[in-house]
Structure formats: C-alpha cells, structure tokens
Design an enzyme around this catalytic site. Structure first.
Site, PDB file in Angstrom:
ATOM      1  N   HIS A 179      -8.711   7.598  -1.682  1.00 32.25           N
ATOM      2  CA  HIS A 179      -7.675   7.056  -0.793  1.00 32.25           C
ATOM      3  C   HIS A 179      -6.367   6.894  -1.559  1.00 32.25           C
ATOM      4  CE1 HIS A 179      -5.838   5.147   2.502  1.00 32.25           C
ATOM      5  NE2 HIS A 179      -6.174   3.882   2.274  1.00 32.25           N
TER       6      HIS A 179
ATOM      7  N   HIS B  82       0.992   5.754  -1.115  1.00 33.26           N
ATOM      8  CA  HIS B  82       0.245   6.952  -1.534  1.00 33.26           C
ATOM      9  C   HIS B  82       1.079   7.629  -2.624  1.00 33.26           C
ATOM     10  CE1 HIS B  82      -2.967   7.226   1.620  1.00 33.26           C
ATOM     11  NE2 HIS B  82      -2.161   6.314   2.158  1.00 33.26           N
TER      12      HIS B  82
ATOM     13  N   ASP C  96       0.620  -5.019 -21.028  1.00 31.08           N
ATOM     14  CA  ASP C  96       1.625  -6.038 -20.720  1.00 31.08           C
ATOM     15  C   ASP C  96       1.445  -6.615 -19.314  1.00 31.08           C
ATOM     16  OD1 ASP C  96       3.043  -6.142 -23.098  1.00 31.08           O
ATOM     17  OD2 ASP C  96       4.458  -4.574 -22.504  1.00 31.08           O
TER      18      ASP C  96
ATOM     19  N   HIS D   4       0.863  -1.190   0.000  1.00 38.01           N
ATOM     20  CA  HIS D   4       0.000   0.000   0.000  1.00 38.01           C
ATOM     21  C   HIS D   4       0.892   1.229   0.000  1.00 38.01           C
ATOM     22  CE1 HIS D   4      -3.061   2.883   0.886  1.00 38.01           C
ATOM     23  NE2 HIS D   4      -2.726   3.039   2.161  1.00 38.01           N
TER      24      HIS D   4
ATOM     25  N   TYR E 148       6.772 -14.539 -24.085  1.00 38.69           N
ATOM     26  CA  TYR E 148       7.664 -13.450 -23.701  1.00 38.69           C
ATOM     27  C   TYR E 148       8.708 -13.931 -22.689  1.00 38.69           C
ATOM     28  CZ  TYR E 148       9.265  -9.041 -21.701  1.00 38.69           C
ATOM     29  OH  TYR E 148      10.039  -8.019 -21.243  1.00 38.69           O
TER      30      TYR E 148
END
Length: 230
Positions: free
Chosen positions: A169, A97, A120, A95, A227
């Site tokens: 958020h 910001h 991709d 998480h 790939y």
C-alpha cells in the site's frame, strides 16, 4: 478551536503535501482531531489538490459520521479515526503515496535504520505492516488498515516511530497535529530515499550500531535531550 479554524489548519497541512511534492493528483490526505469536541477534520475524497478549498474540508465524528461538510470525506477516514481512537496522544494523521516510501511498502520491507539521519527521528527501523489477510480485506477494509498499523506497535510506542509503511500500500505518519504529521511524512520520504540509495550502493550493509541509534535518538527525544533550543 472553531470548526473553521480546524478546517483551515487541515487545509494548509494538505496543501503543504503538494508544496513538498509528496502527492500526485488525489494521492493523499491529512486530518486533525479536536479531542475536546470529539471531531476530526479531513480532506474530501477524490478532490484534486489544485481544486481544494478550506470549505471543502469535511468534519466527522470518531464513528465516521459527517458532522459538517457537503462532500464525502476521504476514503481513508476510517483508518484515521481508528488511529485516533487507539492512540490518545496523536493529533494529526497524514497518508501519502510518496515515491520512495511507497516503493519500500510495495517491496514489503521495513526500512532499516542505516544512519544517524533516521536515528534522529525514529528509534530504530520504520516498521512495515504485513500484507492484509483475505478475511481482513473482505471486512471493513479501511478500519482493518488502521488495525494493521496498530498491530505493528504492540511492543513499541508510536512516538518512537511516528511513521509506518503498509505492505503493498503506502505510508502513514502522525504527530501532535496535522502540520507535524506532514512534517513526519516529509522526513519519511527523505529517509526512504536515503535508505534505497544506500542499499543500492551496498546491498549487504548492516543496520547502524545500537550505540549510535541511542545517542542520536535520545539526544533529541530522551529524558536528558539537549538538541536545539531549550
């Protein structure tokens, strides 16, 4: 894996966020689960990255009880453990910001797939969880944040978009372990930046045609992927 090994991997993943300039002061956290032991290692709450040590990493169980550690775990711990309980295939959660991804979250807009760079890694748009209702805010807020995220994937596999933004958020990402979840956080920020710049240059640009999305996503992640080095 020993507690110390788990804590070291989570510490290193958290420090990678700082190295990649995805966190400011205490704006972020990374966790990793040991499913055999039923425990999660996560960054402690409110500890600046420059002060963080391996010993500071906190271990909790999936019911958010502290198993080992002297500090309080991240205030987002219940979001992490909710995702682990709901999605058995993920092993790490991040998480942040970060600036561009958070800007899209604050605009309350899903990030459209505008080019092959996004295709991709994500099969289509990066979803935006809606603004939380008053009832959910008044409830177990961090747990409800996890529920908001999971709700976005009722008709979609979380592996198709290992990232989400939560309206008002910020972003969350996940992967097979802590390091991979950070990798996806780095990708998300770059994709969010590209999408912002693209929409600035061409506000009415449409999403990338589905044929190109399919080609680029499936050549990396499909049954016949080719790939990279096999």
């Amino acid at each position: 894996m020993s507690y110390l090994e788990l804590k070291r991997e989570v510490y290193e993943a958290n420090m990678e966020l700082e190295k990649r300039n995805l966190v400011t002061y205490t704006f972020g956290n990374v966790s990793q689960i040991d499913r055999q032991k039923g425990i999660v290692a996560i960054k402690p709450s409110g500890v600046p990255y420059e002060d963080l040590t391996v010993d500071d990493i906190v271990i909790v169980d999936l019911q958010n009880n502290i198993v080992e550690g002297k500090l309080n775990p991240s205030s987002d711990t219940k979001t992490h453990t909710y995702l682990y309980r709901q999605w058995s295939d993920i092993g790490g959660v991040t998480h942040t910001h970060s600036t561009y991804a958070t800007a899209w979250a604050q605009a309350q807009v899903a990030i459209p797939c505008l080019g092959t760079t996004q295709a991709d890694y994500v099969y289509g748009e990066i979803p935006c969880a809606p603004v939380m209702t008053d009832a959910r805010i008044a409830g177990d807020y961090e747990e409800e944040t996890g529920a908001q995220i999971v709700d976005c994937f009722k008709e979609r596999s979380p592996s198709e978009s290992p990232m989400v933004i939560v309206a008002g958020h910020a972003p969350f990402t996940w992967g097979k372990d802590a390091a991979k979840s950070v990798y996806h956080a780095v990708l998300l920020e770059e994709i969010a930046k590209m999408a912002y710049l693209t929409k600035t240059l061409a506000p009415s640009i449409a999403s990338l045609k589905q044929g190109l999305v399919d080609k680029h996503y499936l050549r990396k992640h499909g049954k016949n992927a080719y790939y990279g080095q096999q």
